[in-house]
Design a protein around this motif. Structure first.
Motif, PDB file in Angstrom:
ATOM      1  N   GLY A 108       0.796  -1.231   0.000  1.00 41.88           N
ATOM      2  CA  GLY A 108       0.000   0.000   0.000  1.00 41.88           C
ATOM      3  C   GLY A 108       0.826   1.276   0.000  1.00 41.88           C
ATOM      4  N   SER A 109       0.450   2.197   0.890  1.00 37.59           N
ATOM      5  CA  SER A 109       1.073   3.522   0.888  1.00 37.59           C
ATOM      6  C   SER A 109       2.557   3.458   1.264  1.00 37.59           C
ATOM      7  CB  SER A 109       0.317   4.465   1.829  1.00 37.59           C
ATOM      8  OG  SER A 109       0.523   4.113   3.169  1.00 37.59           O
ATOM      9  N   PHE A 110       2.963   2.436   2.016  1.00 33.47           N
ATOM     10  CA  PHE A 110       4.389   2.284   2.364  1.00 33.47           C
ATOM     11  C   PHE A 110       5.199   2.034   1.088  1.00 33.47           C
ATOM     12  CE2 PHE A 110       8.193  -0.025   3.450  1.00 33.47           C
ATOM     13  CZ  PHE A 110       8.632   0.520   4.649  1.00 33.47           C
ATOM     14  N   SER A 111       4.695   1.113   0.274  1.00 32.46           N
ATOM     15  CA  SER A 111       5.400   0.770  -0.968  1.00 32.46           C
ATOM     16  C   SER A 111       5.454   1.967  -1.904  1.00 32.46           C
ATOM     17  CB  SER A 111       4.691  -0.397  -1.665  1.00 32.46           C
ATOM     18  OG  SER A 111       4.912  -1.573  -0.933  1.00 32.46           O
ATOM     19  N   LYS A 112       4.341   2.698  -1.956  1.00 29.65           N
ATOM     20  CA  LYS A 112       4.254   3.857  -2.835  1.00 29.65           C
ATOM     21  C   LYS A 112       5.221   4.953  -2.371  1.00 29.65           C
ATOM     22  CE  LYS A 112       0.596   6.272  -5.210  1.00 29.65           C
ATOM     23  NZ  LYS A 112      -0.710   6.901  -5.024  1.00 29.65           N
ATOM     24  N   ARG A 113       5.161   5.260  -1.055  1.00 31.14           N
ATOM     25  CA  ARG A 113       5.949   6.360  -0.503  1.00 31.14           C
ATOM     26  C   ARG A 113       7.440   6.119  -0.659  1.00 31.14           C
ATOM     27  NH1 ARG A 113       4.169   6.335   4.659  1.00 31.14           N
ATOM     28  NH2 ARG A 113       2.372   7.515   3.963  1.00 31.14           N
ATOM     29  N   TYR A 114       7.868   4.870  -0.432  1.00 30.47           N
ATOM     30  CA  TYR A 114       9.307   4.598  -0.421  1.00 30.47           C
ATOM     31  C   TYR A 114       9.785   3.923  -1.708  1.00 30.47           C
ATOM     32  CZ  TYR A 114       8.596   5.833   4.434  1.00 30.47           C
ATOM     33  OH  TYR A 114       8.243   6.495   5.574  1.00 30.47           O
TER      34      TYR A 114
END
Ligand code: UDP
Length: 241
Positions: free
Chosen positions: A99-105
């Protein structure tokens, strides 16, 4: 216990007052939203599954020594809970990138972490629930330093409880969101819900997504996925009575 006036209607639940000022009734709907309300739909039977799953998991969490808002299941879709003031933080625990972890980093989904991570979002629809650190949360008086410490301790303990339960069900607990509340006597308790709406759950063998990502990403089979995880949990509970 009977429902009195509607106190609040959210995206997936309605909350009613009762004759007891310390208790509320939560009613789970089949409505689903994603991307801060931009995507809307319904998932037939979701309200029943989320109500029952959340209640069963909260009972096990209580047993492990972490207090929750759960009082009593009233019907398929309704539960009596303690009235709390919600701490306006979404607490996210992650065991695996997604989710957003994969996207952000800029990393792929599915990287297993050596240790779970924790992060907070400020519950504020107008701002789109921005990421917030604990210093900023304390500065904004969203919670005290002591309350944040309790929330962190409870969240990691809940992760251990849930990870073990889902492992027994052949399901990987990738990540999840928690919300905490404060009772009238000032105690922090787990509130809101724990369900496929708020957890990422992957089949251990096939890595098939068995959670709300099926709805978010239009993968199809959302109803079946929710029913599948619920039936595995039900079997786990009957095997471990
Ligand atoms: N989550 C949630 N409500 C939210 C945001 C996230 O229940 O408003 C859950 C989500 O289902 C996932 C975990 O928190 O299990 C982490 O979500 P993430 O930060 O990756 O955000 P997303 O990719 O869902 O936008």
């Amino acid at each position: 216990m009977e429902k009195k006036s509607l106190l609040y209607e959210g995206k997936a639940k309605k909350v009613y007052q009762t004759e007891n000022p310390e208790q509320l009734i939560v009613q789970y709907k089949d409505d689903a939203t994603a991307f801060n309300g931009l995507k809307k739909g319904t998932v037939a039977g979701k309200g029943i599954i989320n109500n029952q799953m959340s209640n069963r998991l909260m009972r096990l969490i209580e047993k492990s020594g972490v207090p929750t808002h759960y009082v009593e299941e009233l019907s398929e879709r309704e539960t009596l809970v303690k009235r709390v003031t919600i701490v306006p933080l979404e607490v996210i625990i992650r065991n695996i990138s997604a989710g957003s972890f994969s996207k952000r980093y800029g990393v792929e989904e599915g990287i297993e972490f050596e240790n779970p991570t924790i992060e907070f979002s400020y519950k504020n629809d107008e701002l789109g629930d921005p990421l917030i650190n604990s210093y900023h949360a304390i500065a904004l008086k969203l919670a005290t330093e002591e309350e944040i410490a309790t929330i962190k301790d409870y969240s990691f303990r809940i992760n251990e409880v849930l990870k073990n339960i889902w492992k027994e069900c052949g399901v990987i607990l990738v990540d999840f969101k928690l919300e905490f509340g404060k009772t009238s006597d000032g105690r922090i308790v787990l509130a809101d819900e724990i369900s496929p709406d708020t957890c990422r759950l992957w089949d251990e063998k096939t890595k098939k997504k068995l959670d709300k990502d099926r709805f978010r990403r239009d993968l199809g089979g959302t109803e079946d996925a929710y029913a599948e995880v619920m039936s595995r949990l039900t079997k786990y509970l009957s095997d471990n009575k």
